[in-house]
Design a protein around this motif. Structure first.
Motif, mmCIF file in Angstrom:
data_model
loop_
_atom_site.group_PDB
_atom_site.id
_atom_site.type_symbol
_atom_site.label_atom_id
_atom_site.label_comp_id
_atom_site.label_asym_id
_atom_site.label_seq_id
_atom_site.Cartn_x
_atom_site.Cartn_y
_atom_site.Cartn_z
ATOM 1 N N ASP A 127 3.084 5.500 2.858
ATOM 2 C CA ASP A 127 3.123 5.366 1.397
ATOM 3 C C ASP A 127 4.552 5.258 0.892
ATOM 4 O O ASP A 127 4.863 4.440 0.029
ATOM 5 N N TYR A 128 5.422 6.087 1.441
ATOM 6 C CA TYR A 128 6.825 6.099 1.001
ATOM 7 C C TYR A 128 7.492 4.746 1.249
ATOM 8 O O TYR A 128 8.096 4.167 0.362
ATOM 9 N N SER B 14 6.176 1.849 1.872
ATOM 10 C CA SER B 14 5.516 0.660 1.311
ATOM 11 C C SER B 14 5.539 0.655 -0.212
ATOM 12 O O SER B 14 4.961 -0.240 -0.834
ATOM 13 N N ASP B 15 6.234 1.608 -0.803
ATOM 14 C CA ASP B 15 6.364 1.664 -2.264
ATOM 15 C C ASP B 15 7.116 0.421 -2.749
ATOM 16 O O ASP B 15 8.259 0.191 -2.352
ATOM 17 N N ASP C 82 8.579 -0.114 -5.423
ATOM 18 C CA ASP C 82 9.773 0.246 -6.202
ATOM 19 C C ASP C 82 10.900 0.807 -5.338
ATOM 20 O O ASP C 82 11.994 1.075 -5.834
ATOM 21 N N LEU C 83 10.653 0.991 -4.057
ATOM 22 C CA LEU C 83 11.640 1.606 -3.171
ATOM 23 C C LEU C 83 12.965 0.844 -3.111
ATOM 24 O O LEU C 83 14.026 1.467 -3.238
ATOM 25 N N LYS D 251 14.928 1.598 -6.247
ATOM 26 C CA LYS D 251 15.298 3.013 -6.284
ATOM 27 C C LYS D 251 16.508 3.283 -5.388
ATOM 28 O O LYS D 251 17.465 3.936 -5.790
#
Length: 87
Positions: free
Chosen positions: A64-65, A67-68, A70-71, A74
């Motif tokens: 999940d982290y 494949s975000d 918005d990563l 960020k």
């Protein structure tokens, strides 16, 4: 009783070649990380979230982290913020 040589052991020449390979690899990795500060930001942010949230399913959390959608933005903001802060 005669001791048999360890056929899996490295010769002194092989040990030296391995040592040199390790040194070159470490230097190349260090150069890459210095050229790409986003890697350190990405890993630091991920580990911080892991320690704060302590997920029971680390694989799902990591999926999940990373494949975000918005990563990238960020991490980009964090890199820009830290670019101005030299220690």
């Amino acid at each position: 009783m005669e001791e048999k040589p360890d056929i899996g052991a490295l010769s002194p020449e092989q040990e030296e070649k391995l040592r040199q390979f390790k040194i070159k690899t470490r230097m190349a990795n260090e150069m890459y990380l210095r050229a790409h500060p986003e890697v350190e930001m990405l890993m630091s942010d991920f580990l911080r979230d892991v320690f704060l949230k302590r997920p029971t399913d680390i694989r799902e959390f990591a999926a999940d982290y990373f494949s975000d959608p918005d990563l990238p933005a960020k991490i980009g903001v964090q890199v820009e913020e830290n670019a101005g802060v030299k220690i």
